[in-house]
Motif scaffolding. Structure first.
Motif, PDB file in Angstrom:
ATOM      1  N   LYS A  38      -0.165 -13.712  -1.347  1.00  0.00           N
ATOM      2  CA  LYS A  38       0.598 -14.172  -2.544  1.00  0.00           C
ATOM      3  C   LYS A  38       1.762 -13.245  -2.790  1.00  0.00           C
ATOM      4  O   LYS A  38       2.773 -13.464  -3.440  1.00  0.00           O
ATOM      5  N   ALA A  39       1.633 -11.933  -2.446  1.00  0.00           N
ATOM      6  CA  ALA A  39       2.731 -10.896  -2.398  1.00  0.00           C
ATOM      7  C   ALA A  39       2.538 -10.028  -1.234  1.00  0.00           C
ATOM      8  O   ALA A  39       1.315  -9.778  -0.674  1.00  0.00           O
ATOM      9  N   ALA A  69      -1.394  -8.721  -0.840  1.00  0.00           N
ATOM     10  CA  ALA A  69      -2.500  -9.185  -1.765  1.00  0.00           C
ATOM     11  C   ALA A  69      -2.258 -10.672  -1.821  1.00  0.00           C
ATOM     12  O   ALA A  69      -1.449 -11.321  -1.769  1.00  0.00           O
ATOM     13  N   GLY A  70      -3.770 -11.309  -1.882  1.00  0.00           N
ATOM     14  CA  GLY A  70      -3.616 -12.752  -1.932  1.00  0.00           C
ATOM     15  C   GLY A  70      -5.124 -13.164  -2.195  1.00  0.00           C
ATOM     16  O   GLY A  70      -5.859 -12.527  -2.814  1.00  0.00           O
ATOM     17  N   VAL A  71      -5.697 -14.399  -1.636  1.00  0.00           N
ATOM     18  CA  VAL A  71      -6.604 -14.973  -2.193  1.00  0.00           C
ATOM     19  C   VAL A  71      -7.489 -15.311  -0.695  1.00  0.00           C
ATOM     20  O   VAL A  71      -6.945 -15.691   0.320  1.00  0.00           O
ATOM     21  N   VAL A  78      -7.926 -10.717  -3.497  1.00  0.00           N
ATOM     22  CA  VAL A  78      -8.113  -9.460  -2.501  1.00  0.00           C
ATOM     23  C   VAL A  78      -6.978  -8.569  -2.287  1.00  0.00           C
ATOM     24  O   VAL A  78      -5.754  -9.031  -2.280  1.00  0.00           O
ATOM     25  N   ILE A  79      -7.018  -7.508  -2.053  1.00  0.00           N
ATOM     26  CA  ILE A  79      -5.994  -6.674  -1.222  1.00  0.00           C
ATOM     27  C   ILE A  79      -6.504  -6.090   0.232  1.00  0.00           C
ATOM     28  O   ILE A  79      -7.519  -6.189   0.546  1.00  0.00           O
ATOM     29  N   VAL A  80      -5.650  -6.414   1.129  1.00  0.00           N
ATOM     30  CA  VAL A  80      -5.765  -6.301   2.417  1.00  0.00           C
ATOM     31  C   VAL A  80      -5.375  -4.914   2.944  1.00  0.00           C
ATOM     32  O   VAL A  80      -4.285  -4.230   2.605  1.00  0.00           O
ATOM     33  N   HIS A  81      -6.541  -4.313   3.449  1.00  0.00           N
ATOM     34  CA  HIS A  81      -6.315  -2.821   3.859  1.00  0.00           C
ATOM     35  C   HIS A  81      -5.865  -2.978   5.489  1.00  0.00           C
ATOM     36  O   HIS A  81      -6.319  -3.802   6.307  1.00  0.00           O
ATOM     37  N   SER A  82      -4.632  -2.420   5.807  1.00  0.00           N
ATOM     38  CA  SER A  82      -4.064  -2.735   7.053  1.00  0.00           C
ATOM     39  C   SER A  82      -4.303  -2.122   8.299  1.00  0.00           C
ATOM     40  O   SER A  82      -3.802  -2.155   9.157  1.00  0.00           O
ATOM     41  N   VAL A  83      -5.070  -1.072   8.168  1.00  0.00           N
ATOM     42  CA  VAL A  83      -5.461  -0.111   9.450  1.00  0.00           C
ATOM     43  C   VAL A  83      -6.646  -1.018  10.202  1.00  0.00           C
ATOM     44  O   VAL A  83      -7.761  -1.173   9.545  1.00  0.00           O
TER      45      VAL A  83
END
Length: 321
Positions: A38-39, A69-71, A78-83
């Motif tokens: 979403k963003a 952040a998205g669905v 949810v928020i995505v942890h990028s590690v």
């Protein structure tokens, strides 16, 4: 799906390799899932990739972007942890084979991104997708620097070098909310004024003599501010380093380091648990990321140009769909 990719690298003209258009949908392996974005937020990491820093040519083309952040597939926000890594002593950032999204695996500047299921953090309902997208890189980096690496108690004095960038603005806002006395530097008078509005107690031009020495310095600039950072510390103080945008090889000034018993502490990103606590911290305090501008992902080149030219304060956010 629509995506923003790096198709070639050029250290002198990084935006030449920025490509917008169709890209294959992600195919998550076992244990992974997809998130409808979403963003997503822009970081210097994305510009460095276009310059050829930290990316192998055989990885190209690759979708850019670390933050999202998205669905998820179950409809959860949810928020995505990028590690992407295996925890070492409970900390995935210590995995020597770790990577960030957009280094080995396609990143978040797309309609969908594939991530390990364990990398998803619930997004608080009162946090917008745009604000949540700012957290996984810059704000998580600042959270770890202040609350784990610096070892400070409320009331301590912290100097933030280079106010204006995503990490620096996060450091000011988080430090203020946590009860630290926050000082900041910037070459720009306008950005110094913005830092005061954000919560800095005092602001200074780079290299200025400070009213007193500080307990810790938050360093993301590197070579251009390193001498000032060390000279600004009280005996026994700490400089926490998470970046070196102006150069990585300053004079070490080891005499000052050992004589004043200074500590130089490295800090990289943060853990999934710290990202979850950061989201909770924002919910408890009402602090929100400073967003310079919000653009549709289709206008990503405008955001990249602003980042390249330093014409921003806070985070540049892209919306998707």
């Amino acid at each position: 799906m629509f995506a923003v990719t790096c198709t070639s690298t050029d250290p002198d003209n990084p935006l030449a390799g920025l490509t917008l258009g169709d890209h294959p949908d992600p195919e998550p392996p076992a244990g992974w899932t997809t998130v409808t974005v979403k963003a997503t937020a822009l970081n210097h990491h994305d510009l460095w990739t276009l310059q050829g820093v930290g990316i192998r040519q055989d990885r190209l083309p690759i979708v850019l972007g670390c933050d999202a952040a998205g669905v998820d597939e179950e409809g959860n926000e949810v928020i995505v942890h990028s590690v992407i890594g295996t925890p070492v002593r409970g900390d995935e950032t210590l995995d020597p084979r770790r990577s960030l999204l957009s280094e080995v695996h396609d990143g978040t500047f797309a309609e969908k991104v594939a991530v390990p299921r364990g990398n998803l953090v619930p997004k608080p309902a009162d946090l917008s997708f745009e604000d949540a997208a700012c957290l996984p890189t810059a704000w998580l980096t600042a959270y770890r620097m202040l609350f784990e690496k610096a070892g400070l108690e409320p009331g301590a004095t912290v100097l933030v070098q280079g106010a204006g960038g995503g990490v620096a603005t996060a450091l000011i806002a988080l430090g203020r909310a946590a009860g630290y006395r926050v000082w900041a530097t910037s070459r720009s008078e306008e950005k110094r004024e913005r830092a005061l509005e954000l919560g800095a107690d005092q602001v200074f031009a780079p290299g200025s003599r400070l009213p007193e020495r500080v307990d810790a310095v938050m360093e993301t600039v590197g070579q251009a501010t390193w001498d000032h950072s060390l000279k600004s510390l009280r005996p026994g103080g700490r400089v926490v380093v998470s970046g070196a945008t102006s150069g990585a090889v300053p004079p070490a000034d080891l005499n000052r380091v050992f004589f004043l018993q200074l500590s130089v502490i490295g800090s990289t990103m943060g853990t999934r648990e710290q990202l979850a606590r950061l989201a909770t911290f924002l919910g408890q305090t009402g602090v929100r990321p400073v967003v310079d501008r919000v653009l549709p992902l289709t206008e990503a080149p405008e955001g990249f140009a602003a980042l390249r030219d330093g014409e921003f304060f806070g985070k540049i956010v892209f919306t998707v769909g």
